[in-house]
Design a protein around this motif. Structure first.
Motif, PDB file in Angstrom:
ATOM      1  N   SER A  40      -4.289  79.342  53.371  1.00 60.13           N
ATOM      2  CA  SER A  40      -5.156  78.510  54.219  1.00 60.13           C
ATOM      3  C   SER A  40      -5.188  77.063  53.742  1.00 60.13           C
ATOM      4  CB  SER A  40      -6.574  79.084  54.254  1.00 60.13           C
ATOM      5  OG  SER A  40      -7.054  79.250  52.944  1.00 60.13           O
ATOM      6  N   PHE A  41      -4.562  76.781  52.578  1.00 61.21           N
ATOM      7  CA  PHE A  41      -4.453  75.382  52.140  1.00 61.21           C
ATOM      8  C   PHE A  41      -3.385  74.620  52.930  1.00 61.21           C
ATOM      9  CE2 PHE A  41      -7.015  76.807  48.619  1.00 61.21           C
ATOM     10  CZ  PHE A  41      -7.769  75.683  48.301  1.00 61.21           C
ATOM     11  N   ASN A  42      -2.600  75.317  53.728  1.00 59.77           N
ATOM     12  CA  ASN A  42      -1.685  74.607  54.638  1.00 59.77           C
ATOM     13  C   ASN A  42      -2.516  73.825  55.665  1.00 59.77           C
ATOM     14  OD1 ASN A  42       1.196  75.326  54.073  1.00 59.77           O
ATOM     15  ND2 ASN A  42       0.359  77.410  54.192  1.00 59.77           N
ATOM     16  N   PRO A  43      -1.969  72.720  56.219  1.00 63.79           N
ATOM     17  CA  PRO A  43      -2.791  71.897  57.125  1.00 63.79           C
ATOM     18  C   PRO A  43      -3.228  72.618  58.406  1.00 63.79           C
ATOM     19  CG  PRO A  43      -0.512  71.141  57.126  1.00 63.79           C
ATOM     20  CD  PRO A  43      -0.652  72.124  55.997  1.00 63.79           C
ATOM     21  N   GLY A  44      -2.448  73.608  58.846  1.00 62.95           N
ATOM     22  CA  GLY A  44      -2.843  74.408  60.021  1.00 62.95           C
ATOM     23  C   GLY A  44      -3.580  75.663  59.611  1.00 62.95           C
ATOM     24  N   HIS A  45      -3.967  75.736  58.329  1.00 63.90           N
ATOM     25  CA  HIS A  45      -4.817  76.795  57.758  1.00 63.90           C
ATOM     26  C   HIS A  45      -4.178  78.173  57.719  1.00 63.90           C
ATOM     27  CE1 HIS A  45      -7.896  73.969  59.712  1.00 63.90           C
ATOM     28  NE2 HIS A  45      -7.598  73.532  58.502  1.00 63.90           N
ATOM     29  N   SER A  46      -2.847  78.253  57.808  1.00 63.79           N
ATOM     30  CA  SER A  46      -2.213  79.567  57.645  1.00 63.79           C
ATOM     31  C   SER A  46      -0.766  79.444  57.188  1.00 63.79           C
ATOM     32  CB  SER A  46      -2.255  80.375  58.951  1.00 63.79           C
ATOM     33  OG  SER A  46      -1.116  80.108  59.743  1.00 63.79           O
ATOM     34  N   THR A  47      -0.236  80.590  56.789  1.00 66.73           N
ATOM     35  CA  THR A  47       1.151  80.676  56.332  1.00 66.73           C
ATOM     36  C   THR A  47       2.147  80.350  57.452  1.00 66.73           C
ATOM     37  OG1 THR A  47       2.647  82.131  55.122  1.00 66.73           O
ATOM     38  CG2 THR A  47       1.382  83.163  56.838  1.00 66.73           C
ATOM     39  N   SER A  82       0.201  76.643  64.689  1.00 70.60           N
ATOM     40  CA  SER A  82       1.107  75.872  63.826  1.00 70.60           C
ATOM     41  C   SER A  82       2.196  75.187  64.658  1.00 70.60           C
ATOM     42  CB  SER A  82       1.762  76.784  62.788  1.00 70.60           C
ATOM     43  OG  SER A  82       0.783  77.348  61.946  1.00 70.60           O
ATOM     44  N   LEU A  83       2.725  75.883  65.657  1.00 72.97           N
ATOM     45  CA  LEU A  83       3.763  75.275  66.511  1.00 72.97           C
ATOM     46  C   LEU A  83       3.182  74.084  67.269  1.00 72.97           C
ATOM     47  CD1 LEU A  83       5.449  78.476  67.989  1.00 72.97           C
ATOM     48  CD2 LEU A  83       6.554  76.807  66.466  1.00 72.97           C
ATOM     49  N   ALA A  84       1.949  74.238  67.741  1.00 71.03           N
ATOM     50  CA  ALA A  84       1.304  73.137  68.469  1.00 71.03           C
ATOM     51  C   ALA A  84       1.137  71.928  67.544  1.00 71.03           C
ATOM     52  CB  ALA A  84      -0.041  73.603  69.016  1.00 71.03           C
ATOM     53  N   MET A  85       0.738  72.196  66.301  1.00 73.24           N
ATOM     54  CA  MET A  85       0.523  71.105  65.335  1.00 73.24           C
ATOM     55  C   MET A  85       1.836  70.371  65.037  1.00 73.24           C
ATOM     56  SD  MET A  85      -0.915  71.471  61.456  1.00 73.24           S
ATOM     57  CE  MET A  85       0.646  72.028  60.803  1.00 73.24           C
ATOM     58  N   VAL A  86       2.887  71.136  64.774  1.00 74.33           N
ATOM     59  CA  VAL A  86       4.177  70.499  64.466  1.00 74.33           C
ATOM     60  C   VAL A  86       4.669  69.718  65.691  1.00 74.33           C
ATOM     61  CG1 VAL A  86       6.577  70.903  63.767  1.00 74.33           C
ATOM     62  CG2 VAL A  86       4.751  72.272  62.746  1.00 74.33           C
ATOM     63  N   SER A  87       4.439  70.280  66.876  1.00 75.34           N
ATOM     64  CA  SER A  87       4.874  69.609  68.114  1.00 75.34           C
ATOM     65  C   SER A  87       4.165  68.268  68.312  1.00 75.34           C
ATOM     66  CB  SER A  87       4.603  70.506  69.328  1.00 75.34           C
ATOM     67  OG  SER A  87       5.322  71.706  69.195  1.00 75.34           O
ATOM     68  N   VAL A  88       2.888  68.213  67.989  1.00 75.32           N
ATOM     69  CA  VAL A  88       2.127  66.958  68.119  1.00 75.32           C
ATOM     70  C   VAL A  88       2.793  65.863  67.281  1.00 75.32           C
ATOM     71  CG1 VAL A  88      -0.030  65.799  67.416  1.00 75.32           C
ATOM     72  CG2 VAL A  88      -0.127  67.956  68.646  1.00 75.32           C
ATOM     73  N   ILE A  89       3.095  66.196  66.041  1.00 77.68           N
ATOM     74  CA  ILE A  89       3.628  65.180  65.123  1.00 77.68           C
ATOM     75  C   ILE A  89       5.049  64.778  65.515  1.00 77.68           C
ATOM     76  CG2 ILE A  89       4.178  64.650  62.696  1.00 77.68           C
ATOM     77  CD1 ILE A  89       1.157  65.031  63.277  1.00 77.68           C
ATOM     78  N   LYS A  90       5.828  65.769  65.935  1.00 75.91           N
ATOM     79  CA  LYS A  90       7.242  65.490  66.207  1.00 75.91           C
ATOM     80  C   LYS A  90       7.517  65.096  67.660  1.00 75.91           C
ATOM     81  CE  LYS A  90       9.413  68.122  62.498  1.00 75.91           C
ATOM     82  NZ  LYS A  90      10.480  67.170  62.136  1.00 75.91           N
ATOM     83  N   GLY A  91       6.486  65.144  68.505  1.00 74.48           N
ATOM     84  CA  GLY A  91       6.672  64.694  69.883  1.00 74.48           C
ATOM     85  C   GLY A  91       7.368  65.687  70.792  1.00 74.48           C
ATOM     86  N   TYR A  92       7.063  66.976  70.616  1.00 74.71           N
ATOM     87  CA  TYR A  92       7.597  67.984  71.531  1.00 74.71           C
ATOM     88  C   TYR A  92       6.476  68.505  72.412  1.00 74.71           C
ATOM     89  CZ  TYR A  92      11.427  67.972  68.212  1.00 74.71           C
ATOM     90  OH  TYR A  92      12.448  67.573  67.405  1.00 74.71           O
ATOM     91  N   GLU A  93       6.884  69.068  73.564  1.00 68.75           N
ATOM     92  CA  GLU A  93       5.911  69.776  74.384  1.00 68.75           C
ATOM     93  C   GLU A  93       5.859  71.213  73.864  1.00 68.75           C
ATOM     94  OE1 GLU A  93       4.004  70.213  78.467  1.00 68.75           O
ATOM     95  OE2 GLU A  93       6.059  69.479  78.687  1.00 68.75           O
ATOM     96  N   CYS A  94       4.653  71.754  73.700  1.00 68.05           N
ATOM     97  CA  CYS A  94       4.506  73.122  73.205  1.00 68.05           C
ATOM     98  C   CYS A  94       3.867  73.971  74.297  1.00 68.05           C
ATOM     99  CB  CYS A  94       3.638  73.131  71.943  1.00 68.05           C
ATOM    100  SG  CYS A  94       3.404  74.765  71.260  1.00 68.05           S
ATOM    101  N   ILE A  95       4.588  75.008  74.727  1.00 74.19           N
ATOM    102  CA  ILE A  95       4.051  75.910  75.749  1.00 74.19           C
ATOM    103  C   ILE A  95       3.820  77.280  75.130  1.00 74.19           C
ATOM    104  CG2 ILE A  95       4.457  77.053  77.958  1.00 74.19           C
ATOM    105  CD1 ILE A  95       6.138  74.751  78.861  1.00 74.19           C
ATOM    106  N   LEU A  96       2.601  77.791  75.271  1.00 68.26           N
ATOM    107  CA  LEU A  96       2.281  79.101  74.708  1.00 68.26           C
ATOM    108  C   LEU A  96       1.845  80.032  75.833  1.00 68.26           C
ATOM    109  CD1 LEU A  96       0.320  77.664  71.668  1.00 68.26           C
ATOM    110  CD2 LEU A  96       2.642  78.594  71.623  1.00 68.26           C
ATOM    111  N   ALA A  97       2.586  81.130  76.003  1.00 63.55           N
ATOM    112  CA  ALA A  97       2.204  82.142  76.985  1.00 63.55           C
ATOM    113  C   ALA A  97       1.385  83.181  76.226  1.00 63.55           C
ATOM    114  CB  ALA A  97       3.448  82.771  77.598  1.00 63.55           C
ATOM    115  N   VAL A  98       0.124  83.321  76.593  1.00 68.84           N
ATOM    116  CA  VAL A  98      -0.757  84.194  75.805  1.00 68.84           C
ATOM    117  C   VAL A  98      -1.395  85.253  76.705  1.00 68.84           C
ATOM    118  CG1 VAL A  98      -1.255  82.238  74.283  1.00 68.84           C
ATOM    119  CG2 VAL A  98      -2.930  82.881  75.998  1.00 68.84           C
TER     120      VAL A  98
END
Ligand code: PMP
Length: 344
Positions: A40-47, A82-98
């Motif tokens: 949880s010390f990762n910036p997105g709080h998980s492994t 985590s994918l959403a977080m990385v996408s924000v920084i790197k400028g990608y669109e992140c789509i999650l089907a849940v």
């Protein structure tokens, strides 16, 4: 004076290099030394930050992802965040089907992290065009240059941990570990870390934690998929009703199964004994270790390293809610429930 400012360039530079912390009380009745790697010390709080960053950077290296490209996955859990977080920084669109089973809080978290969320009906089969698997597949086919992460069947999930979690543990312990323990969902964490550690020292014993209601332990023992093992349970992220190719069963020596109730109590105990306010699977991992210790798995020379995957704040309406614990029948009595209430 910009040169004098000690700052990270962005949150992605904080992924990995998580601390190893000694467990001082929770295992005191058993022989051996126990150390927790607190993810949880990762910036997105998980492994899952590790695999999100690694898989995306591999796609960049292969030239598949370019600025503005789309990343697709089928999870409302830690990997989605985590994918959403990385996408924000790197400028990608992140789509999650849940799944429509996902809690409102989880969906809100993903949206606030910039993801586009498709909520798909939960009670349809995986091959129904409305299921989140099919929606993700269709979007991947339709959106040119998109990347489908597919964490349960992506070998890069294993590689991410082979390249980060494994070397970190080897360095932090100076190679002085006898056992490595991790929860198994996709199996990426245990498989990648175990592959690295066993290359360094093949005597290290790798122990996987599975859930009652999941097929992994039985499959490891028999190499057969037994659907009789499958029934509903509450722990999220632990165990599975299918065999993920992101699990290297050869790298795992033994599985131990845990149940919902014991794992919930152990997650609460971790907070009260070690000051570690962590997630449901962290409780499951420690519960598995306690069971293994009671079976005589460890002795006074054992140095046991356990991965604790995420933070407790994600479970406020579950494990850390007295009402939820009561509803599940996890408190033996009203007395036990009342004992956790603040008295004035
Ligand atoms: N704990 C939690 C909370 C998770 O979300 C996951 C991932 N499903 C795991 C443990 C298991 O990790 P892995 O997928 O690498 O086996």
């Amino acid at each position: 004076m910009k040169e004098n400012i000690q700052a990270y360039n962005n949150v992605l530079e904080l992924i990995g290099k998580t601390p190893l912390v000694k467990l001082n009380k929770i295992m005191k009745d058993f022989p051996g030394n126990y150390y927790a790697k607190i993810e949880s010390f990762n910036p997105g709080h998980s492994t899952k930050d590790r695999i999100a960053l690694y898989i995306i950077e591999q796609a960049e290296k292969k030239g598949i992802l370019k600025p503005g490209s789309t990343i697709i996955e089928t999870t409302s859990g830690n990997t989605g965040f985590s994918l959403a977080m990385v996408s924000v920084i790197k400028g990608y669109e992140c789509i999650l089907a849940v799944s429509s089973k996902s809690s409102k809080d989880k969906i809100a978290m993903l949206k606030n992290m910039g993801a586009k969320v498709y909520v798909c009906p939960a009670h349809v089969s995986a091959d129904d065009p409305r299921s989140y698997y099919q929606v993700a597949k269709r979007l991947h086919e339709e959106i040119k240059g998109s990347v489908y992460i597919n964490q349960y069947f992506n070998e890069l999930n294993i590689d991410a941990h082979y390249n980060s979690t494994g070397p970190e543990i080897w360095e932090q312990t100076n190679g002085n570990l006898t056992h490595f323990v991790a929860c198994c969902g996709t199996g990426g964490t245990i498989s990648g870390t175990a592959r690295y550690l066993k290359e360094k020292n093949n005597d290290i014993k790798v122990l996987g934690i599975d859930a009652y209601g999941s097929v992994l332990k039985k499959y490891h023992e028999t190499k057969e998929f037994d659907s009789n093992e499958i029934y509903p349970y509450r722990i999220e992220g632990l165990g599975k009703n299918l065999i993920p190719t992101a699990t290297d069963f050869e790298a795992i020596d033994k599985f131990e199964k845990v149940n919902d109730e014991d794992s919930a109590h152990t997650a609460r105990e971790l907070a009260k004994t070690e000051g570690m306010f962590l997630g449901y699977t962290s409780g499951a991992a420690l519960q598995g270790i306690k069971q293994l210790a009671a079976q005589g798995e460890f002795d006074e020379n054992s140095n046991v390293i356990v991965i604790l995957p995420d933070h407790g704040s994600r479970y406020m309406s579950k494990v850390f809610s007295d009402d939820w614990m009561m509803e599940q029948g996890f408190f033996d009595s009203q007395h036990e429930a009342d004992a956790t209430k603040v008295q004035f």
